[in-house]
Design an enzyme around this catalytic site. Structure first.
Site, PDB file in Angstrom:
ATOM      1  CG  ASP A 212     -61.226  23.266 -27.629  1.00 51.45           C
ATOM      2  OD1 ASP A 212     -61.304  24.224 -26.944  1.00 51.45           O
ATOM      3  OD2 ASP A 212     -60.345  22.284 -27.664  1.00 51.45           O
ATOM      4  CG  HIS A 348     -63.325  27.962 -20.697  1.00 48.99           C
ATOM      5  ND1 HIS A 348     -63.757  28.467 -21.734  1.00 48.99           N
ATOM      6  CD2 HIS A 348     -62.558  27.138 -20.808  1.00 48.99           C
ATOM      7  CE1 HIS A 348     -63.142  27.748 -23.060  1.00 48.99           C
ATOM      8  NE2 HIS A 348     -62.240  26.714 -22.370  1.00 48.99           N
ATOM      9  CG  ASP A 349     -59.423  28.650 -21.805  1.00 49.46           C
ATOM     10  OD1 ASP A 349     -59.276  27.837 -20.774  1.00 49.46           O
ATOM     11  OD2 ASP A 349     -59.359  28.383 -22.873  1.00 49.46           O
TER      12      ASP A 349
END
Length: 602
Positions: A212, A348-349
């Site tokens: 990340d 997921h974003d």
């Protein structure tokens, strides 16, 4: 390094599948997905053609940012399960020849992590310098007003600095105030990260990490103010102060050399605010020894308004030529180099691909456009990443769901609140409209397993942590598993085809055709290596023809693109499922149809 049969690293040919644990499958009826639920569906993923599961953060966390605020790297969030459950997942993957990677979140921690609790306890604590603390500034007007150390604006529409009353200093956080940034300049902090967040999990058997915010560890340590680009605002976008910073490549080489490399762990970096290929190449060059590959976001973020710091959700429509230019840019940038890249269109974003690049207005165009997206993604060079639900054509939330009632994401709500407090009705309307297209919440709706209450995600009568999509009875995995013409069945077919023709689709060279056409996305894929076996001495060329529109279009000259004279080549696959195109459609692409034609040559 583990390699596949032809000497290439195994991860180049693999299909990765991202699981968002809160939303995948609930096994115990508490309304939250969990790791035992994932284990119960492992065969579903194996049958789909998945080689690697990427599990989004499942660590202990207060969940202020859905697990991207880690309070203990070596514990599992109780709603998701236990360490034994992770061990069971690792075993289940490995027993099926699959691998598991975790989300490595080490730019920041939760403010509840014991490191931060020690750091903020006093200015003399040994871990004080494990985070970034600065004294206040004061208003030059002489009124004694306390000001943050810089004017930087963070990702969630707030200042990057929060005042700590106990020690009378500010701490830095690029994201939420509950996510203080670690100080990578401190060697002891880096060693602790490697030991607690990396080696611990490699020792348990995980196969690597999606990393990340990988290019944000190195800040400009003089901490200057950012230029004013939003007049009248006390906070200004400042990505140049923390993205691709002065020591970032040094830090990544160290992490690779000390922990990832010796264990053969695959590394996939989240590389934001890095829109130029020459910036990306140092991260993914094999010789550089930093990352195996990276996610770059120019394509998936098309439509984002302004920049991601201000006006992100003021949606800007774009045409197919813009999409094609972005894809071409990132398909060709590693050609002739030792670098590698990824192919993906969901995570997921971001909003769902079928709602952003396809047509989710009705069942027929939704399914047809989802298959076109599948064929597009499966024929792109690089390692392929899928996101849960993409394979059944899950779409965005219904447009009549209200932001203030159904949206939960900290970023979405931050931008919505900022627009609300501005008093500008048009800005609020446009922000809400943009959220309905782009918001992170769309990808976080529970997975649609079947047509039972709660879509089979959790038990009947249980309120899921996030509302189930209204259309789950029409779009769900169980129904599609029984239908050979479904989106799911097509994904299984096209993922198998991708591997069978890996020289073309995974490793092949990309050449865009018809760049300005508003409906057709056409490109040539040419095999990078000569074929071995009966067809030795030949190469292959494929033409991918995708109709990204709801109207019929004349088929372009496929034969010419293939290097054939008066022939169209061999039909390899069509999204409509025929082995042979019906004569009435021979020269015409139906609405939302995709085809691939193939030719051998010497």
């Amino acid at each position: 390094m583990r390699r596949c049969h032809d000497g290439k690293p195994w991860w180049k040919d693999a299909v990765f599948y991202q699981v968002y644990p809160a939303s995948f499958k609930d096994s115990n009826g508490d309304g939250w997905g969990d790791i035992p639920g994932l284990v119960s569906k492992i065969d579903y993923l194996a049958e789909l053609g998945v080689d690697v599961i990427w599990l989004s953060p499942m660590y202990e966390s207060p969940q202020k940012d859905m697990g991207y605020d880690v309070s203990d790297y070596q514990s599992v969030y109780s709603r998701y399960g236990t360490l034994r459950d992770v061990d069971a997942l690792i075993s289940a993957c490995h027993a099926r020849g699959m691998k598991l990677i975790l989300d490595l979140v080490v730019n920041h921690t939760s403010d509840q992590h014991r490191w931060f609790l020690e750091s903020r306890s006093s200015k003399t604590n040994p871990k004080r310098d494990w985070y970034i603390w600065k004294p206040p500034r004061f208003s030059p007007s002489g009124g004694g007003e306390r000001l943050p150390p810089t004017n930087w604006r963070g990702y969630f529409a707030t200042s990057t600095w929060t005042w700590d009353e106990q020690t009378q200093e500010y701490y830095l956080h690029l994201y939420h105030s509950s996510q203080p940034d670690l100080n990578w300049e401190n060697p002891a902090c880096r060693r602790a990260i490697y030991d607690e967040a990396v080696r611990f999990w490699l020792d348990r058997g995980v196969d690597g990490f999606r990393i990340d915010t990988v290019n944000k560890y190195s800040k400009v340590t003089s901490y200057p103010d950012a230029p004013v680009v939003i007049p009248g605002s006390p906070i200004q976008p400042a990505p140049e102060m923390w993205c691709n910073g002065p020591r970032i490549h040094e830090f990544l080489r160290e992490m690779r050399a000390q922990v990832l490399g010796p264990r053969g762990a695959v590394s996939v970096g989240e590389l934001s605010n890095t829109p130029d290929p020459e910036q990306v190449m140092p991260y993914v060059s094999a010789a550089a020894g930093e990352l195996d590959m990276a996610h770059e976001f120019s394509t998936i973020r098309l439509g984002t308004g302004g920049n991601i710091f201000q006006g992100k959700y003021l949606y800007e429509p774009f045409g197919l030529p813009a999409l094609k230019r972005s894809v071409e840019k990132w398909q060709v940038f590693t050609e002739g180099t030792d670098g590698w890249h990824t192919a993906f269109i969901e995570n997921h974003d971001n909003g769902r691909a079928v709602s952003r690049f396809g047509d989710d207005s009705a069942p027929e165009p939704r399914a047809a456009s989802a298959k076109v997206i599948a064929l597009w993604q499966a024929t792109l060079t690089g390692t392929l990443f899928l996101y849960q639900g993409q394979e059944i054509g899950m779409s965005n939330m219904p447009r009549d769901w209200k932001v203030e009632d159904e949206y939960k994401d900290v970023e979405s709500l931050g931008f919505y609140k900022e627009a609300l407090e501005s008093g500008d009705e048009e800005r609020l309307r446009r922000t809400a409209e943009g959220l309905r297209i782009l918001a992170r919440d769309h990808a976080r709706l529970p997975f649609q397993w079947d047509d039972s209450p709660n879509a089979g995600f959790t038990a009947d009568g249980v309120k899921p942590w996030m509302r189930v999509h209204d259309g789950f009875r029409e779009v769900n995995a169980e129904q599609q598993m029984q239908d050979p013409g479904s989106v799911l069945s097509f994904y299984k077919k096209v993922l198998k085809l991708r591997k069978e023709h890996g020289d073309l689709f995974i490793h092949g060279r990309f050449r865009l055709l018809l760049p300005e056409d508003e409906s057709l996305f056409v490109y040539v894929k040419e095999s990078a290596d000569h074929i071995v076996g009966p067809d030795a001495g030949t190469k292959r060329r494929a033409v991918v023809v995708l109709n990204f529109s709801s109207t019929e279009r004349r088929l372009p000259d496929v034969g010419a693109a293939l290097g054939l004279d008066g022939q169209s080549g061999n039909l390899l696959i069509t999204t409509f499922g025929e082995h042979k195109i019906p004569s009435e459609w021979a020269d015409t692409l139906r609405a939302w149809e995709g085809r691939v034609y193939l030719n051998f040559y010497t």
